[in-house]
Design a protein around this motif. Structure first.
Motif: not given
Length: 97
Positions: A8-21
Protein backbone atom coordinates in the motif's frame (compact mmCIF):
# COMPACT_ATOMS: atom_id res chain seq x y z
CA UNK A 1 3.70 -6.38 9.86
CA UNK A 2 6.19 -4.20 7.94
CA UNK A 3 5.97 -6.38 4.82
CA UNK A 4 2.19 -5.85 4.76
CA UNK A 5 2.70 -2.07 4.72
CA UNK A 6 5.06 -2.06 1.72
CA UNK A 7 2.46 -2.76 -0.98
CA UNK A 8 0.00 0.00 0.00
CA UNK A 9 2.86 2.44 0.69
CA UNK A 10 4.30 2.07 -2.84
CA UNK A 11 1.06 1.38 -4.73
CA UNK A 12 0.28 3.97 -7.40
CA UNK A 13 3.47 5.92 -6.65
CA UNK A 14 5.70 4.95 -9.57
CA UNK A 15 8.26 7.64 -8.71
CA UNK A 16 8.64 6.19 -5.22
CA UNK A 17 8.93 2.64 -6.57
CA UNK A 18 11.69 3.75 -8.95
CA UNK A 19 13.50 5.71 -6.22
CA UNK A 20 13.33 2.70 -3.91
CA UNK A 21 14.68 0.42 -6.66
CA UNK A 22 17.61 2.79 -7.29
CA UNK A 23 18.40 2.96 -3.55
CA UNK A 24 18.36 -0.83 -3.35
CA UNK A 25 20.60 -1.05 -6.43
CA UNK A 26 23.07 1.37 -4.82
CA UNK A 27 23.19 -0.62 -1.59
CA UNK A 28 23.69 -3.88 -3.52
CA UNK A 29 26.43 -2.29 -5.66
CA UNK A 30 28.30 -1.00 -2.63
CA UNK A 31 28.07 -4.40 -0.94
CA UNK A 32 29.40 -6.15 -4.06
CA UNK A 33 32.22 -3.63 -4.42
CA UNK A 34 33.26 -3.94 -0.76
CA UNK A 35 33.11 -7.75 -0.96
CA UNK A 36 35.22 -7.69 -4.14
CA UNK A 37 37.80 -5.44 -2.47
CA UNK A 38 37.91 -7.81 0.49
CA UNK A 39 38.66 -10.66 -1.92
CA UNK A 40 41.49 -8.74 -3.59
CA UNK A 41 39.57 -7.52 -6.64
CA UNK A 42 38.98 -4.02 -7.92
CA UNK A 43 35.64 -2.63 -9.05
CA UNK A 44 34.23 0.28 -10.97
CA UNK A 45 30.61 1.48 -11.14
CA UNK A 46 29.54 2.47 -14.64
CA UNK A 47 26.87 4.73 -16.10
CA UNK A 48 26.53 6.22 -19.55
CA UNK A 49 25.71 2.99 -21.39
CA UNK A 50 22.69 2.42 -23.63
CA UNK A 51 20.12 1.37 -21.02
CA UNK A 52 17.50 0.32 -23.57
CA UNK A 53 19.96 -1.83 -25.54
CA UNK A 54 21.20 -3.61 -22.40
CA UNK A 55 17.63 -4.10 -21.15
CA UNK A 56 16.73 -5.71 -24.49
CA UNK A 57 19.92 -7.83 -24.48
CA UNK A 58 19.15 -9.31 -21.06
CA UNK A 59 15.36 -9.50 -21.62
CA UNK A 60 14.67 -7.17 -18.69
CA UNK A 61 11.00 -7.49 -17.68
CA UNK A 62 8.85 -4.37 -18.18
CA UNK A 63 8.29 -3.98 -14.45
CA UNK A 64 12.04 -3.80 -13.69
CA UNK A 65 14.45 -0.86 -13.94
CA UNK A 66 18.07 -0.73 -15.01
CA UNK A 67 20.67 0.75 -12.68
CA UNK A 68 24.39 1.31 -12.98
CA UNK A 69 26.65 -1.62 -13.82
CA UNK A 70 29.67 -2.73 -11.82
CA UNK A 71 32.82 -4.13 -13.39
CA UNK A 72 34.76 -6.41 -11.03
CA UNK A 73 38.14 -7.94 -11.76
CA UNK A 74 41.89 -7.73 -11.32
CA UNK A 75 43.35 -4.35 -12.20
CA UNK A 76 46.22 -4.15 -14.66
CA UNK A 77 47.29 -0.62 -13.69
CA UNK A 78 46.57 2.01 -11.06
CA UNK A 79 43.13 3.59 -11.22
CA UNK A 80 42.84 7.09 -12.64
CA UNK A 81 42.03 9.76 -10.08
CA UNK A 82 38.36 10.73 -10.09
CA UNK A 83 38.05 14.34 -11.21
CA UNK A 84 35.93 16.75 -9.22
CA UNK A 85 35.98 14.70 -6.02
CA UNK A 86 34.79 16.79 -3.07
CA UNK A 87 36.64 16.74 0.24
CA UNK A 88 35.05 15.13 3.29
CA UNK A 89 34.52 18.60 4.82
CA UNK A 90 32.52 19.61 1.74
CA UNK A 91 30.06 16.72 1.98
CA UNK A 92 29.54 16.29 5.73
CA UNK A 93 27.62 18.32 8.31
CA UNK A 94 28.14 17.78 12.02
CA UNK A 95 25.39 18.27 14.59
CA UNK A 96 22.97 20.17 12.34
CA UNK A 97 22.80 22.35 9.24
Amino acid sequence: MLVGWMGPFHEGREWLQRDEAQRSIGIAMQTMMLAAQGMGYQSCPMIGFDIEAVAKLINLPDDHVMGPMVAIGKGTKEAWPKPGQLTLDQVTVNNGF
